[in-house]
Design an enzyme around this catalytic site. Structure first.
Site, PDB file in Angstrom:
ATOM      1  N   ASP A   1       0.818  -1.214   0.000  1.00 31.24           N
ATOM      2  CA  ASP A   1       0.000   0.000   0.000  1.00 31.24           C
ATOM      3  C   ASP A   1       0.850   1.261   0.000  1.00 31.24           C
ATOM      4  OD1 ASP A   1      -2.205  -1.607   0.060  1.00 31.24           O
ATOM      5  OD2 ASP A   1      -2.744  -1.213   2.131  1.00 31.24           O
TER       6      ASP A   1
ATOM      7  N   ARG B   1      -1.202   3.424  17.186  1.00 33.24           N
ATOM      8  CA  ARG B   1      -1.479   4.459  16.187  1.00 33.24           C
ATOM      9  C   ARG B   1      -1.276   5.885  16.731  1.00 33.24           C
ATOM     10  NH1 ARG B   1      -0.049   0.683  13.561  1.00 33.24           N
ATOM     11  NH2 ARG B   1      -1.493  -0.586  12.335  1.00 33.24           N
TER      12      ARG B   1
END
Length: 405
Positions: free
Chosen positions: A15, A95
């Site tokens: 990605d 995250r």
């Protein structure tokens, strides 16, 4: 006019590799790749060459592992936060720390946008973007999966090949995975059918139960104010402590959880998590709190733990509520100091002893033997007062029933 600068959360996978040329083709920009090391166990050095070859102007490889453990994992452990009874939040709290470093580098480099490679179906897009909004509200966010024409992994590979990018793809391990020092998650492939039992060869950290030792192993963990500081009597730095417990726990197959969870974005997803050190630490911490927290605090902390877990899962780390709950948790941990002994055997963790200088357990009071501390006759008056509302209500019902008769 100078080009805009875009900071990309970069992993070197398919990605984010193709996102670099895609950004340059769709924006007049220089791409600054940022790869975060949160203890995922991968060799990140090759990403330097790979990112530049893919078209990045710069790449930063940031070692965040110790900060990740001390500032994100440990506060969540102290809270006892578990999402939906099983998930120890391994991806969720990784995250915010990555987003924080993205923002720091973006500001330092004069970037005006941050890009991530999260899909529109997952939780991570929320976690990254809420963190960025909290720390840099002026920063533009670019999420290619929500706006480009690419729809599948096959199209991604074709896109890469057309641009001469080397993207090795293998079907040897067909799962979508996320790894850091705290856990390894597996999603997709045969796991998408919840009727399918996870395969033993899917596990990459923990031994399957069939290959665990036939004898139990005992491990001790020392805590100071709710923070683990030693294993088997040996003081260890945070990263080494987790690494050691991962090795011990993996040997006995502890910390493997198979669950169907409720994603924030509205769908259910099935995943298998390997979290040996986390399972040991949560069990040890809970055992120590049993003897060091009073009843009212312990019960209220259970309520806080559920909300804390939801906040972390939902990407709300940098929020006033999470910070306020952490302040409450910090207060509860002042006496959570002591040593816990656990037994590991065939995937199970059992308590095998606990001691603390702040223990509220008093053997003289709790004993079933004769004692001079607790006057059992006192309980009669307590029960009379505690049960008074029930007695009054029962008398009222009896009077009204008699009037009907």
């Amino acid at each position: 006019m100078s080009k805009m600068k875009i900071v990309l959360a970069y992993s070197g996978g398919l990605d984010t590799t193709i996102i670099i040329p895609w950004l340059k083709e769709n924006y007049d920009c220089d791409v600054i790749a940022v790869a975060a090391d949160v203890g995922q166990g991968e060799e990140l050095e090759p990403l330097n060459e790979k990112a530049i070859r893919s078209g990045a102007a710069k790449i930063f490889i940031e070692d965040l592992t110790e900060e990740f453990v001390t500032d994100y994992i440990y506060p969540t452990l102290q809270a006892g936060a578990v999402y939906e009874h099983k998930y120890l939040l391994g991806t969720s709290f990784a995250r915010p720390i990555i987003a924080k470093r993205l923002v720091e580098i973006a500001k330092r480099e004069g970037a005006t946008a941050i890009c991530h490679g999260c899909t529109g179906k997952g939780n991570d897009q929320v976690r990254f973007e809420l963190s960025i909004k909290a720390l840099a509200p002026e920063m533009k966010i670019i999420a290619p999966w929500r706006i480009w024409d690419i729809k599948s992994r096959e199209e991604e590979i074709e896109y890469a090949e057309q641009r001469g990018l080397d993207v090795p793809v293998t079907k040897k391990h067909p799962y979508s995975m996320d790894r850091n020092i705290w856990h390894l998650s597996h999603e997709g492939s045969d796991l998408e059918n919840p009727w399918n039992e996870p395969k033993d060869d899917m596990l990459l950290i923990c031994n399957p139960i069939s290959k665990t030792p036939d004898k139990p192993e005992y491990v001790t963990v020392d805590f100071e104010k709710g923070i683990p500081v030693a294993v088997n009597g040996k003081k260890l730095a945070p990263v080494q402590l987790l690494t050691t417990l991962n090795e011990i726990g993996a040997r006995h197959g502890v910390g493997v959880d198979d669950m169907v969870e409720n994603r924030l974005v509205g769908m259910k997803s099935r995943g298998v998590y390997e979290n040996p050190a986390g399972a040991i630490l949560y069990a040890a911490h809970a055992n120590l709190e049993e003897i060091t927290l009073d009843r009212a605090t312990a019960h209220y902390k259970e309520l806080v733990a559920v909300r804390f877990a939801e906040l972390v899962y939902d990407g709300c780390w940098f929020t006033p509520l999470r910070e306020a709950l952490s302040a409450f948790v910090d207060s509860t941990q002042q006496t959570v100091t002591g040593t816990v002994r656990l037994k590991l055997f065939k995937g199970k963790i059992s308590g095998a002893g606990v001691q603390s200088p702040y223990s509220l357990y008093d053997e003289d009071i709790a004993t079933f033997s004769a004692d001079e501390v607790y006057d059992q006759k006192d309980s009669e008056g307590f029960i009379n007062l505690f049960g008074l509302p029930l007695k009054v209500r029962a008398q009222m019902l009896a009077r009204n029933e008699k009037k009907k008769g």
